[in-house]
Design a protein around this motif. Structure first.
Motif, PDB file in Angstrom:
ATOM      1  N   MET A  18      -6.576   3.833  -2.173  1.00 39.01           N
ATOM      2  CA  MET A  18      -5.699   2.692  -2.442  1.00 39.01           C
ATOM      3  C   MET A  18      -6.515   1.410  -2.629  1.00 39.01           C
ATOM      4  N   VAL A  66       0.833  -1.209   0.000  1.00 37.98           N
ATOM      5  CA  VAL A  66       0.000   0.000   0.000  1.00 37.98           C
ATOM      6  C   VAL A  66       0.869   1.262   0.000  1.00 37.98           C
ATOM      7  N   ALA A 125       1.048   4.115  -2.844  1.00 40.39           N
ATOM      8  CA  ALA A 125       0.619   5.468  -2.437  1.00 40.39           C
ATOM      9  C   ALA A 125       1.735   6.500  -2.524  1.00 40.39           C
ATOM     10  N   SER A 157      -1.851   5.935  -9.652  1.00 42.19           N
ATOM     11  CA  SER A 157      -2.318   6.596  -8.433  1.00 42.19           C
ATOM     12  C   SER A 157      -2.417   8.111  -8.595  1.00 42.19           C
TER      13      SER A 157
END
Ligand code: SF4
Length: 340
Positions: A141, A119, A123, A177
């Motif tokens: 996420m 994660v 991120a 992202s």
């Protein structure tokens, strides 16, 4: 040189891009020579388009991707991102552009930090650009993991706990992202099993449809490139020798090197015996590329002129550009010539 134009709204235009590396001094001298990694490359990419960039190893295709990402400094030429030349911007000036220009690399394991949870890897680019609460980031996420085919409960795992295909999905999620516009994909599936390659390629294509993404897809596997690309550029020894739509490249290639690359592709049917013209000889050294046409040392159609004169990249039919003395450029209408 004005690059071969992509159909549609241009995102990226690369003009006469050059990257030369000085050679290191050795025991026997050798200072002053240059490696001609990229030597005057021009092309463009439109919104929602995939341009495949192919060629043998060492032809300069990965270096071209790194120059566009500004991971390396170009020796000369320009990189226009949405009309603005970014080739000489400082790191601070590049910051907002980096959000729009992301990368997915070949080896998903070495490009992910093994000591950081999945994660946090995914991120990391987002944290560089946005301030958000942990709860909001966690929700974003979880959505992203699910979108690339991973489960939200896998967010707390480490890279070694994922398979090769899953690690490449992490790499794709990381690039996505920050909601980029163009992703440079450098051999993104060549380290994966064939069955997993198809899944990752299909994921990239679905994401492109959904998000109107553009890709510069650097690869040596022509079958993969044929599947994902809209147009294809073929590189040889630091130069683009042909650029055209996927259909034109795969059904009526015009450059002898493109022909040879296609003839080397295996046919997955033992009943079909393919007559191959195998390329002989190695790719010449990029430190001392041959004069004239760089392909002349291996070309089956070589003529005297090829050893002296470098063929320019010229348009030979609608959307198809080739650098070969054997091909005739399309005639420009008189009015276009007068105003050019
Ligand atoms: Fe071959 Fe000459 Fe064409 Fe080069 S210019 S690809 S050597 S025919």
């Amino acid at each position: 040189m004005k690059p071969p134009q992509a159909p549609g709204d241009l995102l990226l235009e690369v003009r006469d891009l050059v990257k030369h590396y000085p050679t290191q001094a050795g025991w026997f001298g050798g200072v002053g020579a240059k490696v001609h990694a990229v030597d005057g490359v021009s092309f463009s990419i439109a919104g929602g388009e995939t341009l495949g960039l192919v060629g043998e190893s060492g032809c300069g295709k990965s270096t071209t991707g790194k120059l566009i990402l500004r991971l390396q400094e170009p020796t000369a030429g320009s990189i226009l991102w949405r009309g603005r030349d970014i080739s000489r911007l400082s790191q601070a000036e590049m910051r907002p552009v980096r959000r729009e220009l992301q990368a997915v690399f070949q080896d998903p394991y070495s490009s992910l930090n093994p000591r950081i949870r999945a994660v946090d890897i995914v991120a990391e680019p987002l944290r560089n650009f946005e301030d958000m609460s942990s709860a909001t980031a966690g929700d974003r996420m979880a959505q992203l993991f699910e979108r690339v085919g991973l489960r939200a409960d896998q967010m707390v795992k480490y890279p070694f706990e994922f398979s090769g295909g899953q690690r490449q999905r992490l790499g794709i999620a990381r690039a996505l992202s920050v909601q980029p516009k163009l992703i440079v994909c450098d051999e993104p599936v060549s380290a994966l099993d064939v069955s997993v390659q198809a899944q990752v390629i299909n994921l990239l294509m679905d994401l492109q449809q959904e998000m109107h993404l553009s890709y510069l897809f650097v690869a040596h596997d022509l079958a993969v490139v044929e599947h994902i690309s809209h147009r294809v550029a073929v590189m040889y020894l630091g130069k683009i020798v042909e650029i055209a739509s996927k259909q034109a490249i795969f059904t009526r290639p015009q450059h002898p090197y493109t022909e040879a690359l296609l003839e080397a592709v295996p046919v997955p049917n033992p009943q079909v015996r393919k007559k191959r013209r195998v390329l002989t000889g190695d790719v010449p050294s990029p430190i001392n590329p041959p004069p004239g046409c760089r392909f002349h040392t291996r070309c089956p159609y070589v003529e005297e002129r090829c050893r002296r004169e470098e063929p320019p990249l010229q348009q030979v039919s609608a959307g198809q550009w080739v650098a070969c003395h054997l091909r005739q450029p399309v005639q420009q209408p008189a009015t276009a010539r007068a105003t050019a």
